[in-house]
Design an enzyme around this catalytic site. Structure first.
Site, mmCIF file in Angstrom:
data_model
loop_
_atom_site.group_PDB
_atom_site.id
_atom_site.type_symbol
_atom_site.label_atom_id
_atom_site.label_comp_id
_atom_site.label_asym_id
_atom_site.label_seq_id
_atom_site.Cartn_x
_atom_site.Cartn_y
_atom_site.Cartn_z
ATOM 1 N N SER A 141 -0.628 -35.293 -73.746
ATOM 2 C CA SER A 141 -1.449 -34.387 -74.265
ATOM 3 C C SER A 141 -0.933 -33.057 -74.918
ATOM 4 O O SER A 141 -1.147 -32.691 -75.830
ATOM 5 C CB SER A 141 -2.832 -34.484 -73.961
ATOM 6 N N GLU A 142 -0.518 -32.308 -73.980
ATOM 7 C CA GLU A 142 0.060 -30.974 -73.914
ATOM 8 C C GLU A 142 1.337 -30.708 -73.304
ATOM 9 O O GLU A 142 1.473 -31.093 -72.278
ATOM 10 C CB GLU A 142 -1.169 -29.979 -73.830
ATOM 11 N N THR A 143 2.029 -29.999 -73.714
ATOM 12 C CA THR A 143 3.322 -29.342 -73.118
ATOM 13 C C THR A 143 3.304 -27.941 -73.244
ATOM 14 O O THR A 143 3.094 -27.356 -74.523
ATOM 15 C CB THR A 143 4.652 -30.009 -73.650
ATOM 16 N N HIS B 50 -6.677 -26.977 -70.118
ATOM 17 C CA HIS B 50 -5.741 -27.618 -69.005
ATOM 18 C C HIS B 50 -4.300 -27.110 -68.850
ATOM 19 O O HIS B 50 -3.864 -26.969 -67.924
ATOM 20 C CB HIS B 50 -5.951 -29.116 -68.810
#
Length: 283
Positions: free
Chosen positions: A51-53, A82
């Site tokens: 979902s995210e990096t 997060h």
């Protein structure tokens, strides 16, 4: 990017909002991202399929300890929850030393974010909402269709924008939240989080779910930015106590736990993090 530009960089994959591996929300962190272009960061974030990096850089603001850039598979976010906790966890684990005792200061697109660091669970100060207030009638009708619930079941619906364009929807109970089977096509491009209270004898206070139509994840396991916005909404309206614990990810087989506490004018959103993968990435 040419092959000659590639080099190994420290890399962590962190599970956030869980003290046990693989039950929270994973985050990829490139600990040393100096020299990487925005295009390369976006390409790598798409490749990780998370979902995210995040990419950690030296700060440009002298008050900050580090700078972070946050990418989904398709776009850059000015702030996300997060990724904030997971990035701080990875930065500290890699030997980062905060300028202030007990506080990490993160620089991101939304400005400076304070993260409490007392040797235990990390918590970030919820950034102010840039848009709030009730949704209009057309949006309410779209939410009703997207959640497959009558409008009367939506006890309240409000914009909770703090980077991502979240809308929060209050339902009557945690059981109702867990039972929702959304119609993502009807939801369109709305980013929606739903919340409902657990019974008083439960070990958590609220159940949370978030939906991101068009995103590869569709339902996010645990969402710090939404929890930051919904905490301000619930506490500010008297619907939640000044300290509570929310669960998220239950439907997905996760056991995310978000620890919220209001302290003066600040609302702190905290969670445990654990590193699951540590090594180097070629970038």
């Amino acid at each position: 990017m040419t092959p000659e530009a590639l080099r190994t960089r420290p890399f962590h994959q962190v599970d956030v909002f869980s003290d046990r591996p693989y039950l929270g929300n994973p985050l990829a962190v490139v600990v040393d991202a100096e020299g990487l272009s925005s295009q390369t960061m976006q390409h790598f974030a798409n490749w990780t399929n998370l979902s995210e990096t995040t990419f950690l850089l030296p700060p440009t603001d002298p008050r900050a300890d580090y700078k972070v850039r946050i990418f989904t598979g398709s776009e850059e976010f000015p702030f996300a929850g997060h990724p904030t906790l997971g990035s701080a966890h990875a930065w500290l684990e890699a030997g980062g030393a905060p300028k202030q005792d007990g506080v990490v200061v993160q620089e991101c697109g939304a400005g400076l974010v304070r993260i409490k660091h007392d040797g235990g669970r990390l918590a970030f100060a919820a950034p102010p909402l840039t848009r709030s207030g009730s949704v209009d009638e057309a949006t309410l009708a779209q939410l009703s269709a997207g959640l497959r619930l009558p409008e009367a079941a939506l006890l309240d619906a409000s914009w909770l924008v703090n980077g991502p364009q979240w809308i929060g929807v209050l339902l009557e109970s945690a059981e109702q939240v867990l039972a929702v089977d959304p119609d993502l096509a009807a939801m369109g491009d709305l980013k929606v989080g739903i919340v409902g209270p657990h019974s008083p004898d439960a070990d958590v206070d609220f159940e949370i779910r978030t939906f991101i139509p068009g995103d590869a994840m569709v339902e996010d396991p645990v969402t710090g930015s939404f929890n930051a916005g919904v905490a301000q909404w619930l506490i500010g309206s008297g619907r939640a106590p000044r300290k509570y614990v929310a669960a998220q990810g239950t439907v997905l087989g996760r056991a995310g736990r978000i620890h919220v506490e209001a302290d003066g004018e600040d609302i702190w959103v905290g969670g445990d993090s654990v590193t699951c993968i540590q090594g180097a990435v070629l970038l």
